[in-house]
Design a protein around this motif. Structure first.
Motif, PDB file in Angstrom:
ATOM      1  N   SER A 207       0.809  -1.227   0.000  1.00 56.58           N
ATOM      2  CA  SER A 207       0.000   0.000   0.000  1.00 56.58           C
ATOM      3  C   SER A 207       0.837   1.271   0.000  1.00 56.58           C
ATOM      4  O   SER A 207       0.346   2.342  -0.370  1.00 56.58           O
ATOM      5  CB  SER A 207      -0.924   0.005   1.224  1.00 56.58           C
ATOM      6  N   GLY A 208       2.094   1.168   0.448  1.00 60.75           N
ATOM      7  CA  GLY A 208       2.913   2.372   0.587  1.00 60.75           C
ATOM      8  C   GLY A 208       2.575   3.184   1.819  1.00 60.75           C
ATOM      9  O   GLY A 208       3.035   4.328   1.955  1.00 60.75           O
ATOM     10  N   VAL A 209       1.776   2.633   2.720  1.00 64.35           N
ATOM     11  CA  VAL A 209       1.378   3.321   3.947  1.00 64.35           C
ATOM     12  C   VAL A 209       2.129   2.713   5.126  1.00 64.35           C
ATOM     13  O   VAL A 209       2.207   1.492   5.248  1.00 64.35           O
ATOM     14  CB  VAL A 209      -0.142   3.201   4.185  1.00 64.35           C
ATOM     15  N   ALA A 255     -13.214   1.018   6.635  1.00 62.72           N
ATOM     16  CA  ALA A 255     -11.868   0.824   6.071  1.00 62.72           C
ATOM     17  C   ALA A 255     -11.325   2.195   5.670  1.00 62.72           C
ATOM     18  O   ALA A 255     -11.346   2.564   4.492  1.00 62.72           O
ATOM     19  CB  ALA A 255     -11.919  -0.123   4.883  1.00 62.72           C
ATOM     20  N   PRO A 256     -10.820   2.981   6.627  1.00 60.54           N
ATOM     21  CA  PRO A 256     -10.408   4.357   6.331  1.00 60.54           C
ATOM     22  C   PRO A 256      -9.248   4.468   5.352  1.00 60.54           C
ATOM     23  O   PRO A 256      -9.073   5.516   4.725  1.00 60.54           O
ATOM     24  CB  PRO A 256     -10.011   4.908   7.709  1.00 60.54           C
ATOM     25  N   LEU A 257      -8.455   3.411   5.181  1.00 62.90           N
ATOM     26  CA  LEU A 257      -7.317   3.455   4.264  1.00 62.90           C
ATOM     27  C   LEU A 257      -7.585   2.685   2.972  1.00 62.90           C
ATOM     28  O   LEU A 257      -6.679   2.533   2.150  1.00 62.90           O
ATOM     29  CB  LEU A 257      -6.064   2.900   4.959  1.00 62.90           C
ATOM     30  N   GLY A 258      -8.812   2.219   2.794  1.00 68.25           N
ATOM     31  CA  GLY A 258      -9.143   1.485   1.576  1.00 68.25           C
ATOM     32  C   GLY A 258      -8.442   0.137   1.511  1.00 68.25           C
ATOM     33  O   GLY A 258      -7.975  -0.402   2.520  1.00 68.25           O
ATOM     34  N   PHE A 259      -8.341  -0.381   0.291  1.00 73.34           N
ATOM     35  CA  PHE A 259      -7.769  -1.713   0.079  1.00 73.34           C
ATOM     36  C   PHE A 259      -6.742  -1.658  -1.041  1.00 73.34           C
ATOM     37  O   PHE A 259      -7.015  -1.138  -2.129  1.00 73.34           O
ATOM     38  CB  PHE A 259      -8.869  -2.721  -0.260  1.00 73.34           C
ATOM     39  N   ALA A 260      -5.562  -2.182  -0.755  1.00 71.30           N
ATOM     40  CA  ALA A 260      -4.461  -2.149  -1.721  1.00 71.30           C
ATOM     41  C   ALA A 260      -4.375  -3.471  -2.467  1.00 71.30           C
ATOM     42  O   ALA A 260      -4.618  -4.536  -1.885  1.00 71.30           O
ATOM     43  CB  ALA A 260      -3.141  -1.886  -0.992  1.00 71.30           C
TER      44      ALA A 260
END
Length: 300
Positions: A207-209, A255-260
């Motif tokens: 995800s790069g997070v 899912a505040p950061l979505g899905f990678a």
């Protein structure tokens, strides 16, 4: 054209009653099997003896045993009834074919089983038996018709593999736990599974997070335990999108950061390319259902 001769046989009810008595050894047991009274079995046997003109039983009324003629007739009847029973069993088995599927448990619970009624409606003669397994697939050792696994490449050599579903992964938690920080997940307990110790690191790489350090880590045995813990407000768990699409739509999870996207896929595996029609039909239906899956959300 020669007409077929009419069979010369005693009534079937009498033959059944006599065979049941001969096999069970007692009138009461034969009566219980046939769901009739003791007297009804006795009358049927007497009517059979009159019809064939032979004594089939002998001895006192409460200790009847078979005569030699009775033993010969009983053996013939039992063999014939056994053959009829086997034929009916075979016919029922052919009419209701069983497809034995080995599947990762969370996909089965969260996605596959809720959709199986649609497959059964389209193919009413096929019944899908789902067995949970995460182990490497070995069709030579285990009697499965097909298997579903999650992996970056086709999990086993020699089998036919169809990648039917992409695997997007992201953090999920109870909506009321999402905070105002950069990720919305600051200060939350990190929920993990013992079988995927590197899952969070892999997600960060994909995800790069980079998440802040978790104050606490709590481990569960299975992903579906993690998801229930997350929905209950115990922390934040990591999940494939396909497992939680319904919960997010219903507002049960956020899912505040979505899905990678990840390199892994959901694979449908069979022992070879040439499979029986029911397995091919299930594979086609599975691919259709996967194509209907909604796209995962991005970062909110």
């Amino acid at each position: 054209m020669r007409l077929l001769e009419k069979r010369s046989l005693p009534p079937l009810t009498a033959l059944r009653a006599f065979e049941a008595f001969a096999r069970r050894g007692r009138m009461t047991l034969a009566a219980d099997e046939l769901c009739v009274t003791h007297g009804a079995v006795s009358r049927q046997i007497r009517s059979l003896e009159e019809a064939v003109g032979l004594d089939l039983t002998e001895g006192p009324r409460h200790r009847l045993k078979l005569t030699e003629a009775g033993q010969r007739l009983a053996a013939s009847l039992s063999g014939a009834f056994d053959q009829v029973e086997r034929t009916l069993t075979d016919l029922k088995a052919a009419a209701h074919e069983e497809l034995h599927l080995s599947c990762v448990g969370t996909l089965a619970i969260r996605w596959l089983i809720p959709r199986l009624p649609a497959f059964h409606a389209r193919h009413p003669a096929v019944r899908v038996k789902v067995t949970e397994s995460y182990a490497p697939v070995d069709f030579a050792r285990e009697r499965f018709d097909a298997a579903i696994r999650v992996n970056e490449t086709a999990p086993i050599a020699g089998a036919h593999a169809t990648a039917f579903l992409e695997n997007f992964t992201g953090p999920v938690t109870a909506p009321h736990l999402v905070g105002d920080g950069p990720t919305g997940l600051e200060g939350l307990t990190r929920l993990t599974t013992g079988t995927r110790q590197t899952a969070w690191i892999e997600w960060e790489n994909n995800s790069g997070v980079t998440l802040p350090r978790a104050p606490e880590v709590q481990e569960f045995e299975h992903v579906f335990y993690v998801l229930e813990a997350a929905a209950a407000g115990m922390g934040v768990g990591l999940s494939p999108w396909i497992y939680v699409a319904g919960d997010i739509a219903a507002g049960r999870l956020a899912a505040p950061l979505g899905f990678a996207p990840t390199p892994s896929r959901f694979w449908f595996l069979t022992p070879s390319r040439d499979v029986k029609p029911s397995v091919a039909a299930f594979r086609d239906w599975l691919t259709e259902e996967a194509a209907k899956a909604p796209a995962p959300p991005g970062r909110s």
